[in-house]
Design an enzyme around this catalytic site. Structure first.
Site, PDB file in Angstrom:
ATOM      1  N   GLY A  47       0.815  -1.197   0.000  1.00 49.45           N
ATOM      2  CA  GLY A  47       0.000   0.000   0.000  1.00 49.45           C
ATOM      3  C   GLY A  47       0.850   1.249   0.000  1.00 49.45           C
ATOM      4  O   GLY A  47       1.986   1.250  -0.482  1.00 49.45           O
ATOM      5  N   CYS A  48       0.329   2.324   0.544  1.00 54.72           N
ATOM      6  CA  CYS A  48       1.020   3.609   0.572  1.00 54.72           C
ATOM      7  C   CYS A  48       2.385   3.499   1.241  1.00 54.72           C
ATOM      8  O   CYS A  48       2.493   3.049   2.376  1.00 54.72           O
ATOM      9  CB  CYS A  48       0.164   4.634   1.306  1.00 54.72           C
ATOM     10  N   PHE A  49       3.434   3.924   0.524  1.00 54.38           N
ATOM     11  CA  PHE A  49       4.770   3.786   1.116  1.00 54.38           C
ATOM     12  C   PHE A  49       4.992   4.705   2.304  1.00 54.38           C
ATOM     13  O   PHE A  49       5.861   4.455   3.133  1.00 54.38           O
ATOM     14  CB  PHE A  49       5.895   3.920   0.092  1.00 54.38           C
TER      15      PHE A  49
END
Length: 226
Positions: A56-58
């Protein structure tokens, strides 16, 4: 798509209305081709090893790993795709094949690769396909990368155990040979720490980090509690 730099409400709307540009057939073909690739093994340097994960979002993943004892640094970037020099804007189209990923620089004498894999699975919704939480699309899919047969076995054993617990559901993460990590733009690095009032950070990143820390208190750095 500038989703993360707007308010959380607008971000969610953009995510819902943005379709993944890679078809299921494209992704299946790419995965099959990658399985035959010999993984690149990154040598230990100055006593530090490197591992690579996409979940997902880093911004979220970077913060999770940097709270783990033995992890020196977590770097946001891109991996798992077929294009060179991917950018944030390009990866968000879903056409590069890359996912937002992190490079974990760690001391293998303090924290093992197996523990880092536990962190990977323990800090996400393991059954969510092509995304995590509100972030959806192939660029947010979960991937755990291996650099040798030993790491691959560690990953596969953990997935097998999880699949028994989850049945009839199963782990959605891809298992791919590591090829290359492309470091992300400067403004993405340490984003959670540097932008605590960002609506996305407050509404998504911090809750995800706190949930992880509650589950794994014994492996956290002493000053890691959010």
């Amino acid at each position: 798509m500038k989703r993360k730099l707007t308010t959380l409400g607008i971000a969610s709307l953009l995510l819902v209305t943005t379709a993944c540009s890679q078809t299921k057939t494209d992704r299946t073909a790419q995965m099959e081709a990658q399985k035959d690739i010999q993984p690149v093994e990154v040598p230990i340097k100055n006593g530090k090893a490197r591992a690579y994960f996409a979940s997902g979002c880093f911004w979220c993943v970077e913060a999770v790993y940097e709270s783990v004892e033995g992890v020196d640094e977590s770097i946001s970037g891109y991996s798992g795709g077929h294009t060179k020099n991917p950018t944030y804007e390009a990866s968000n189209t879903g056409k590069t094949g890359h996912a937002e990923a992190v490079e974990i620089i760690y001391d293998p004498e303090v924290v093992s690769f197996a523990t880092l894999v536990d962190v990977f699975f323990g800090s996400q919704n393991v059954t969510q396909v092509n995304g995590q939480g509100p972030d959806r699309g192939s660029q947010y899919r979960s991937i755990v990368f291996y650099q040798n047969d030993e790491q691959k076995k560690v990953i596969e054993d953990k997935i097998a155990a999880l699949n028994k617990e989850l049945a009839p559901d199963e782990v959605a993460a891809e298992v791919l040979p590591f090829e290359k990590f492309w470091e992300g733009e400067d403004y993405h690095q340490n984003y959670e720490k540097l932008n605590p009032n960002n609506p996305y950070i407050r509404g998504v990143s911090v809750p995800r980090l706190e949930k992880f820390q509650e589950k794994f208190p014994k492996i956290l750095k002493k000053d890691a509690k959010h």
